[in-house]
Design an enzyme around this catalytic site. Structure first.
Site, short mmCIF file in Angstrom:
data_model
loop_
_atom_site.label_atom_id
_atom_site.label_comp_id
_atom_site.label_asym_id
_atom_site.label_seq_id
_atom_site.Cartn_x
_atom_site.Cartn_y
_atom_site.Cartn_z
N GLY A 155 0.82 -1.20 0.00
CA GLY A 155 0.00 0.00 0.00
C GLY A 155 0.85 1.25 0.00
O GLY A 155 2.05 1.22 -0.29
N ASN A 156 0.22 2.37 0.31
CA ASN A 156 0.94 3.64 0.38
C ASN A 156 0.37 4.46 1.53
O ASN A 156 -0.54 4.02 2.24
CB ASN A 156 0.87 4.40 -0.95
CG ASN A 156 -0.56 4.65 -1.40
OD1 ASN A 156 -1.30 5.38 -0.74
ND2 ASN A 156 -0.94 4.04 -2.52
N ARG A 157 0.88 5.68 1.71
CA ARG A 157 0.52 6.48 2.89
C ARG A 157 -0.66 7.40 2.68
O ARG A 157 -0.95 8.23 3.53
CB ARG A 157 1.74 7.31 3.32
CG ARG A 157 2.92 6.45 3.77
CD ARG A 157 4.07 7.31 4.26
NE ARG A 157 5.19 6.48 4.69
CZ ARG A 157 6.44 6.72 4.38
NH1 ARG A 157 6.76 7.75 3.62
NH2 ARG A 157 7.40 5.93 4.81
N SER A 158 -1.36 7.29 1.59
CA SER A 158 -2.49 8.19 1.34
C SER A 158 -3.59 7.99 2.38
O SER A 158 -4.01 6.87 2.67
CB SER A 158 -3.06 7.93 -0.06
OG SER A 158 -4.23 8.69 -0.25
N ALA A 209 -4.85 7.20 -4.60
CA ALA A 209 -3.47 6.80 -4.87
C ALA A 209 -3.49 5.31 -5.22
O ALA A 209 -3.40 4.45 -4.33
CB ALA A 209 -2.59 7.09 -3.66
#
Length: 402
Positions: A212-215, A279
């Site tokens: 995943g990502n930090r969005s 994102a």
């Protein structure tokens, strides 16, 4: 559409709290009544020190409420009936004390009882001394209310009751009435359907792990709120961990990029605008393990094969659909954004620094367009950036359908 057409027959509760700006509530009441609204006024003890009930009774030809303990009848059950009948609760002026009590959910007078009991949207117009407005406690209370979906008409800068010049002056009555109009969904995007995506997709490795990502999805949520406030019918497609306040939009929860692709393709079939603020992970694991992957004795590394996810917004080719994309980059920001704008067939792309934007409550952005020069937005709260973006949709739609 005129204000009178918008507010005709709407039942509005106007809560007036104690401050010198209380006298302006009489003008606000008059304007709402002239616009066709049925207005029930609630005065706090503080307001009674500045203005009398007879003023509002004369303007509304209705009972003015001043105490939580007023008698009930077979037809009217005090704050319960007022709250149930309301289409909108306006608090103007809203003092620092009233704002704090609303944020805490206190019920110690008729106004706070109605606020806690009503299911109607709430709009507040703060008014207070400059330093009280900027105090961390006041701003924290406002943040809580905004998260609950309360609309805040920020005060203006000007001469205050103290004689000083500063922030905290009650917004002009016309601004408050206009905001009431947009709450009822009669803004410039009335009749338009907007699809917004939010959050960072989660690409499963096994049942408990994902890429995943930090969005946080905050920008997407603010874009949905702004679109709704300007009158659009909104579908918000959000990853499951995105925090969404109460608001009048259709919410579709997804997890992966493929889930989001399916949801977007379904939603845009009847949409005018797609704002792709999510994102979306560029790659996903080629296979998802059905059981939690266990480390093996002596194992020091593991290889995961990744495959490319679809480019959702580029793959949407619906004629007449206005597509808005985002470019969050760590280098060569405008160059990469310009390339994406052309390659994906976007009407607008929002370019911002990934490090300073993802997970932050503020954003600095440059808006690039297919047919005009760029617009730079300084660092602002994301809700203000969102409203700036959404406010441009009307011109994009007009151009696309010309």
């Amino acid at each position: 559409m005129t204000t009178s057409q918008t507010l005709q027959g709407k039942r509005i509760v106007l809560g007036v709290s104690g401050g010198i700006a209380a006298y302006k509530a009489a003008d606000l009441t008059s304007k709402l009544v002239q616009a066709g609204a049925i207005v029930d006024v609630v005065l706090t003890d503080g307001a009674l020190a500045f203005i009398r009930p007879l003023t509002f009774n004369a303007l509304t030809r209705r009972q003015v409420h001043t105490t939580l303990n007023e008698p009930w009848s077979l037809e009217q059950a005090g704050h319960v009936s007022i709250a149930a009948d309301a289409d909108l609760l306006i608090v103007a002026p809203a003092t620092a004390n009233t704002i704090a009590r609303l944020a805490l959910g206190l019920v110690d007078d008729m106004l706070t009882a109605v606020a806690l009991a009503t299911q109607a949207p709430i709009l507040i117009a703060p008014a207070m001394e400059h330093h009280m407005w900027h105090h961390a406690a006041t701003q924290h209370s406002l943040a809580i209310l905004r998260e609950r979906g309360v609309t805040v008409v920020d005060p203006e800068t000007g001469r205050l009751a103290s004689g000083a010049i500063g922030d905290g002056r009650l917004a002009v009555v016309e601004r408050i009435v206009e905001q009431a109009r947009t709450v009822f969904g009669e803004g410039p995007l009335m009749g338009r359907r907007v699809v917004v995506t939010a959050g960072g997709t989660q690409e499963a490795i096994d049942p408990v792990r994902y890429i995943g990502n930090r969005s946080s999805g905050r920008m997407g949520v603010e874009l949905a709120i702004a679109s709704r406030r300007l009158g659009a019918s909104v579908t918000l497609i959000a990853v499951e961990d995105v925090d969404i306040p109460n608001m009048d939009v259709t919410i579709v929860r997804v997890r992966s990029a493929l889930d989001m692709q399916d949801a977007v393709e379904t939603a845009v079939a009847s949409a005018d605008v797609l704002i792709m603020a999510a994102a979306v992970a560029v790659f996903r694991p080629a296979t998802e393990a059905q059981q939690k992957i266990k480390k093996q004795p002596g194992q020091t590394e593991m290889t995961i094969e990744l495959v490319r996810n679809p480019d959702i917004v580029a793959g949407i080719g619906k004629p007449g659909l206005v597509k808005v994309g985002f470019a969050a980059e760590t280098e060569h920001l405008l160059e990469y954004a310009e390339s994406k704008l052309r390659a994906k067939g976007l009407a607008m792309i929002v370019a911002n620094d990934a490090v300073g934007t993802i997970g932050s409550s503020d954003s600095e952005a440059t808006l690039l367009f297919a047919d005009r020069g760029p617009i730079h937005l300084p660092k602002l709260p994301k809700r203000d950036v969102a409203m700036a973006i959404v406010s441009l949709l009307t011109s994009l739609l007009d151009r696309d359908h010309a």
